[in-house]
Design a protein around this motif. Structure first.
Motif, PDB file in Angstrom:
ATOM      1  N   ARG A 250     -14.599 -50.404 -15.733  1.00 35.68           N
ATOM      2  CA  ARG A 250     -14.683 -49.787 -16.866  1.00 35.68           C
ATOM      3  C   ARG A 250     -16.036 -50.260 -17.606  1.00 35.68           C
ATOM      4  O   ARG A 250     -16.756 -49.433 -18.256  1.00 35.68           O
ATOM      5  CB  ARG A 250     -13.660 -49.580 -17.965  1.00 35.68           C
ATOM      6  N   GLY A 251     -16.498 -51.417 -17.245  1.00 41.01           N
ATOM      7  CA  GLY A 251     -17.520 -52.260 -17.787  1.00 41.01           C
ATOM      8  C   GLY A 251     -18.748 -52.076 -16.792  1.00 41.01           C
ATOM      9  O   GLY A 251     -18.576 -51.667 -15.572  1.00 41.01           O
ATOM     10  N   PRO A 252     -20.106 -52.825 -17.309  1.00 42.03           N
ATOM     11  CA  PRO A 252     -20.936 -53.001 -16.277  1.00 42.03           C
ATOM     12  C   PRO A 252     -21.156 -53.963 -15.373  1.00 42.03           C
ATOM     13  O   PRO A 252     -20.210 -54.866 -15.576  1.00 42.03           O
ATOM     14  CB  PRO A 252     -22.134 -52.927 -17.470  1.00 42.03           C
ATOM     15  N   ALA A 253     -22.181 -54.231 -14.663  1.00 41.01           N
ATOM     16  CA  ALA A 253     -22.191 -55.526 -13.844  1.00 41.01           C
ATOM     17  C   ALA A 253     -22.463 -56.623 -14.843  1.00 41.01           C
ATOM     18  O   ALA A 253     -22.950 -56.513 -16.171  1.00 41.01           O
ATOM     19  CB  ALA A 253     -23.363 -55.370 -12.955  1.00 41.01           C
ATOM     20  N   ILE A 254     -22.404 -57.936 -14.171  1.00 38.56           N
ATOM     21  CA  ILE A 254     -22.479 -58.956 -15.076  1.00 38.56           C
ATOM     22  C   ILE A 254     -23.780 -59.206 -15.791  1.00 38.56           C
ATOM     23  O   ILE A 254     -23.835 -59.738 -16.754  1.00 38.56           O
ATOM     24  CB  ILE A 254     -22.110 -60.466 -14.200  1.00 38.56           C
ATOM     25  N   GLU A 255     -25.094 -58.820 -15.062  1.00 36.93           N
ATOM     26  CA  GLU A 255     -26.053 -59.047 -15.585  1.00 36.93           C
ATOM     27  C   GLU A 255     -26.343 -58.275 -16.913  1.00 36.93           C
ATOM     28  O   GLU A 255     -26.702 -58.674 -17.856  1.00 36.93           O
ATOM     29  CB  GLU A 255     -27.140 -58.520 -14.587  1.00 36.93           C
TER      30      GLU A 255
ATOM     31  N   PHE B 121     -19.183 -49.468 -11.316  1.00 37.74           N
ATOM     32  CA  PHE B 121     -19.337 -49.923 -12.671  1.00 37.74           C
ATOM     33  C   PHE B 121     -19.502 -48.847 -13.797  1.00 37.74           C
ATOM     34  O   PHE B 121     -19.537 -47.453 -13.326  1.00 37.74           O
ATOM     35  CB  PHE B 121     -20.586 -50.760 -12.962  1.00 37.74           C
ATOM     36  N   ASP B 122     -19.090 -49.123 -15.220  1.00 40.58           N
ATOM     37  CA  ASP B 122     -19.151 -47.888 -15.827  1.00 40.58           C
ATOM     38  C   ASP B 122     -18.070 -46.779 -15.502  1.00 40.58           C
ATOM     39  O   ASP B 122     -18.433 -45.660 -15.992  1.00 40.58           O
ATOM     40  CB  ASP B 122     -20.343 -47.694 -16.299  1.00 40.58           C
ATOM     41  N   THR B 123     -16.867 -47.264 -15.041  1.00 41.42           N
ATOM     42  CA  THR B 123     -16.023 -46.252 -14.562  1.00 41.42           C
ATOM     43  C   THR B 123     -14.622 -46.544 -14.804  1.00 41.42           C
ATOM     44  O   THR B 123     -13.974 -47.403 -14.408  1.00 41.42           O
ATOM     45  CB  THR B 123     -16.168 -46.200 -13.229  1.00 41.42           C
ATOM     46  N   ALA B 124     -14.118 -45.982 -16.307  1.00 40.92           N
ATOM     47  CA  ALA B 124     -12.885 -46.230 -16.600  1.00 40.92           C
ATOM     48  C   ALA B 124     -11.948 -45.437 -16.051  1.00 40.92           C
ATOM     49  O   ALA B 124     -12.067 -44.192 -15.811  1.00 40.92           O
ATOM     50  CB  ALA B 124     -12.863 -46.000 -18.059  1.00 40.92           C
ATOM     51  N   CYS B 125     -10.642 -45.754 -15.699  1.00 43.15           N
ATOM     52  CA  CYS B 125      -9.589 -45.091 -15.083  1.00 43.15           C
ATOM     53  C   CYS B 125      -8.824 -44.281 -16.199  1.00 43.15           C
ATOM     54  O   CYS B 125      -8.657 -44.487 -17.439  1.00 43.15           O
ATOM     55  CB  CYS B 125      -8.640 -45.825 -14.468  1.00 43.15           C
ATOM     56  N   THR B 126      -8.771 -42.905 -16.147  1.00 42.04           N
ATOM     57  CA  THR B 126      -8.353 -41.854 -16.999  1.00 42.04           C
ATOM     58  C   THR B 126      -6.910 -41.426 -16.495  1.00 42.04           C
ATOM     59  O   THR B 126      -6.200 -40.711 -17.515  1.00 42.04           O
ATOM     60  CB  THR B 126      -9.290 -41.043 -17.429  1.00 42.04           C
TER      61      THR B 126
ATOM     62  N   ARG C 205      -8.354 -40.922 -11.454  1.00 43.10           N
ATOM     63  CA  ARG C 205      -9.235 -39.974 -12.172  1.00 43.10           C
ATOM     64  C   ARG C 205     -10.043 -41.060 -13.102  1.00 43.10           C
ATOM     65  O   ARG C 205      -9.484 -41.687 -13.842  1.00 43.10           O
ATOM     66  CB  ARG C 205      -8.441 -39.077 -13.086  1.00 43.10           C
ATOM     67  N   THR C 206     -11.140 -40.640 -13.233  1.00 44.01           N
ATOM     68  CA  THR C 206     -11.995 -41.237 -14.105  1.00 44.01           C
ATOM     69  C   THR C 206     -12.980 -40.224 -14.847  1.00 44.01           C
ATOM     70  O   THR C 206     -12.936 -38.915 -14.271  1.00 44.01           O
ATOM     71  CB  THR C 206     -13.037 -42.240 -13.378  1.00 44.01           C
ATOM     72  N   GLU C 207     -13.713 -40.496 -15.827  1.00 40.19           N
ATOM     73  CA  GLU C 207     -14.623 -39.690 -16.532  1.00 40.19           C
ATOM     74  C   GLU C 207     -15.460 -39.175 -15.635  1.00 40.19           C
ATOM     75  O   GLU C 207     -16.267 -38.104 -15.930  1.00 40.19           O
ATOM     76  CB  GLU C 207     -15.139 -40.371 -17.715  1.00 40.19           C
ATOM     77  N   SER C 208     -15.797 -39.832 -14.641  1.00 43.97           N
ATOM     78  CA  SER C 208     -16.982 -39.476 -13.562  1.00 43.97           C
ATOM     79  C   SER C 208     -16.410 -38.631 -12.537  1.00 43.97           C
ATOM     80  O   SER C 208     -17.194 -38.306 -11.575  1.00 43.97           O
ATOM     81  CB  SER C 208     -17.731 -40.742 -12.892  1.00 43.97           C
ATOM     82  N   GLY C 209     -15.029 -38.319 -12.451  1.00 41.13           N
ATOM     83  CA  GLY C 209     -14.388 -37.565 -11.379  1.00 41.13           C
ATOM     84  C   GLY C 209     -13.407 -38.591 -10.555  1.00 41.13           C
ATOM     85  O   GLY C 209     -13.049 -39.679 -10.995  1.00 41.13           O
TER      86      GLY C 209
END
Length: 538
Positions: free
Chosen positions: A130-135, A230-235, A248-252
């Motif tokens: 759900r979050g981004p890469a470490i950088e 990344f930036d892919t939360a499970c829904t 399922r995610t908000e991105s598909g």
């Protein structure tokens, strides 16, 4: 009359020999090969010329007596023998088969090590984080510390590496029977960790080094054909023929043949999604149960004070001192947890309506403060959650929300330790490592009574056992709520799958089966091994 031990008679080795022995040396001598050879020779009763090699296996500090000693467990080669030190051999990672896919929800230790274990079987891991890469995550955290605004998906809890990425990188665990601890440490070493991770009694990576190591692990996963989104939360869950076959995610949708659910312990929305997928709140007890957990505060002392107490005023140059304290108060445990010598208290809130704190330290552990969680054991029946597991994680959330009411933005409510025990407001607060700032607050009045009463009793006991622990220089900072998950996602101990959702493998700390980086990593590996059987079962 005290009897003096005789020094072993000197004997000459006529044949090669490899011995495992324990040596006690002064601080600094552990890094001197000549002194180690002489000490080993004295212990074995042989001439130093007969000692060919001394390999340090484990190292710890013994400060129980006036003279501090470094305790070394060593392998000693004598009489012309040689011992080839074990090299850190990479696991047999294979190029992933794109037709064999396991989706992993979460890129914390459980998710990352599950992915690496799947690659040993040639299975494609597809991580949805759900979050981004470490950088990017580091930049968002830096911005949070200056602005006070929390990014809901990029903070000290969410993002590549999970909460473990900013919690000191401790690799000490008592869960030695759950997996191969040395393998986990070895993988960290292969990706940039210090070789001392394999020898220190309480190994830690350091928050300053973890980002680079996590980035290297990511590159390994990708180089063998794994995927990380990344930036892919499970829904939600994808189901086919009564089995979980993706998320399922908000991105598909992300399809696969199984799902390893390693969402971490700070994602109540994801836990609720499972309950809703089972048919609603009334079906939640079929999916998860309440478990024993702990909550309380962070205690912070000047590092020099803790060092002086633990090392009894020793003048030698020593690492920042550690401690571990526990007591039974009203049939519940009160104990210190996640002790960060020379460390920092950080804001671990994952939403703007709460204040939650955690501790971390860099690899050098050379900061001017030392901190630890001081928490009280909470059993489900204490909060009426034994028949309603949702009450457990709601109770956990509420303490963070209560702290927010007594703080200011990210500035955390705090009280001098002695004022907490005396039941009075702190007119001033000492300097602290907590960068967002502190607000004086009567923690003793608003903490739940069963927590406040036991904390007070436990702190009194700690003060008697560790002279100097109870002092007006020490701070209590609220709230420490995430020592472990308040719920356990049910799974079959044989198949590692959810009894409600076949094909779903709950893993790690958020699922209630681990309590730190190493135990989470090992649990992720176990779930990966179980999920791999999906492709071999008839």
């Amino acid at each position: 009359m005290r009897q003096r031990l005789k020094k072993p008679a000197i004997r000459v080795m006529l044949f090669p020999m490899i011995s495992d022995i324990e040596l006690a040396v002064r601080p600094g001598e552990d890094r001197n090969p000549d002194i180690l050879r002489q000490t080993a020779a004295d212990a074995l009763g042989i001439p130093v010329t007969q000692v060919d090699q001394v390999l340090v296996r484990k190292k710890s500090v013994d400060a129980r007596r006036k003279r501090v000693r470094i305790i070394l467990r060593c392998t000693v080669c004598t009489g012309g023998s040689r011992y080839d030190a074990e090299e850190i051999v990479p696991p047999g990672w294979k190029k992933a088969d794109p037709d064999k896919r396991v989706v992993i929800a979460g890129a914390g230790p459980a998710g990352l090590f599950a992915a690496l274990r799947l690659l040993e079987e040639g299975i494609t891991p597809v991580i949805a984080e759900r979050g981004p890469a470490i950088e990017t995550r580091r930049q968002d955290i830096a911005a949070m510390l200056t602005s006070g605004r929390i990014s809901p998906h990029s903070n000290y809890c969410f993002g590549e590496g999970g909460a473990g990425a900013f919690s000191d990188g401790k690799l000490y665990t008592r869960a030695n029977k759950r997996g191969d601890v040395r393998k986990i440490a070895g993988i960290f070493c292969l990706h940039g960790g210090s070789p001392s991770l394999l020898t220190d009694a309480h190994p830690h990576i350091g928050t300053d080094r973890l980002p680079g190591i996590l980035s290297a692990i990511r590159k390994t996963i990708l180089s063998f054909g794994g995927e990380i989104r990344f930036d892919t939360a499970c829904t939600g869950l994808l189901m086919q023929d009564g089995r979980v076959c993706g998320v399922r995610t908000e991105s598909g949708a992300i399809p696969g043949q199984a799902v390893i659910f390693a969402c971490g312990h700070s994602a109540p929305d994801t836990i609720r999604m499972l309950a809703e997928s089972a048919g609603g709140k009334e079906y939640a007890p079929r999916v998860f149960c309440a478990k024993t957990f702990a909550m309380g505060v962070r205690v912070e002392h000047p590092r020099a004070l803790i060092d002086a107490v633990q090392y009894r005023g020793a003048k030698e140059k020593l690492p920042a001192a550690e401690y571990r304290l526990s007591a039974q108060c009203g049939e519940r445990g009160v104990y210190t947890f996640c002790m960060c010598p020379g460390g920092t208290i950080v804001p671990a809130s994952s939403s703007p309506d709460e204040i939650v704190v955690n501790g971390m330290s860099d690899s050098a552990r050379d900061g001017p403060w030392s901190n630890a969680a001081v928490v009280v054991e909470i059993q489900p029946q204490d909060i009426g959650a034994d028949g309603d597991p949702e009450k457990a994680f709601l109770y956990q959330l509420r303490l963070g929300q209560e702290a927010k009411m007594h703080g200011d933005g990210l500035a955390a409510p705090a009280q001098r330790l002695t004022d907490f025990l005396d039941g009075k407001r702190s007119s001033t607060l000492p300097d602290s490592s907590y960068r967002p700032g502190l607000r004086s607050s009567r923690l003793d009045l608003w903490l739940p009574e069963h927590i406040a009463v036991r904390l007070r009793e436990g702190l009194h006991i700690f003060g008697r056992r560790m002279k100097g622990f109870v002092t007006g220089e020490a701070l209590l900072v609220a709230s420490e709520t995430r020592t472990s998950s308040a719920i356990r996602i049910l799974r079959d101990p044989g198949t590692m799958q959810s009894p409600v959702f076949p094909g779903l493998y709950p893993a790690g700390e958020g699922a209630g089966y681990a309590g730190g980086i190493v135990s989470s990593a090992m649990d992720g590996e176990r779930c990966a091994e179980a999920a791999a059987k999906t492709f071999t079962s008839p």
